[in-house]
Design a protein around this motif. Sequence first.
Motif: not given
Length: 98
Positions: A57-71
């Motif tokens: 769960t923590a890995m998926a949330v971390t990846l989504l956070t980085f994806g939003a920052c990248e966008a």
Amino acid sequence: MNNTAMTIMCLLPILAMTNMLLNQTHFLMTLLSLEGITLSLVLFVPLMLMNCSAPNTAMAVTLLTFGACEASLGLSLMVTMSRSCGNDMLKSLTISKC
């Protein structure tokens, strides 16, 4: 999960990276390819961690956070580039033209 779905999920990051390498004319297409890579990794990494019986769960949330920052960073760079250069072509990013 059946074998076909697992194969498709494993091929998504590779297809997204291939799309990034082939579509490098406009900055927007490159950003969309990066988003495809990020979203495919959001699906791929928890799936692989689930096969290893690791908490995911923590890995998926971390990846989504980085994806939003990248966008958001990519869109702000595209706006800055289109305001200063007049277009979003990646070939116009030389110092002499822009």
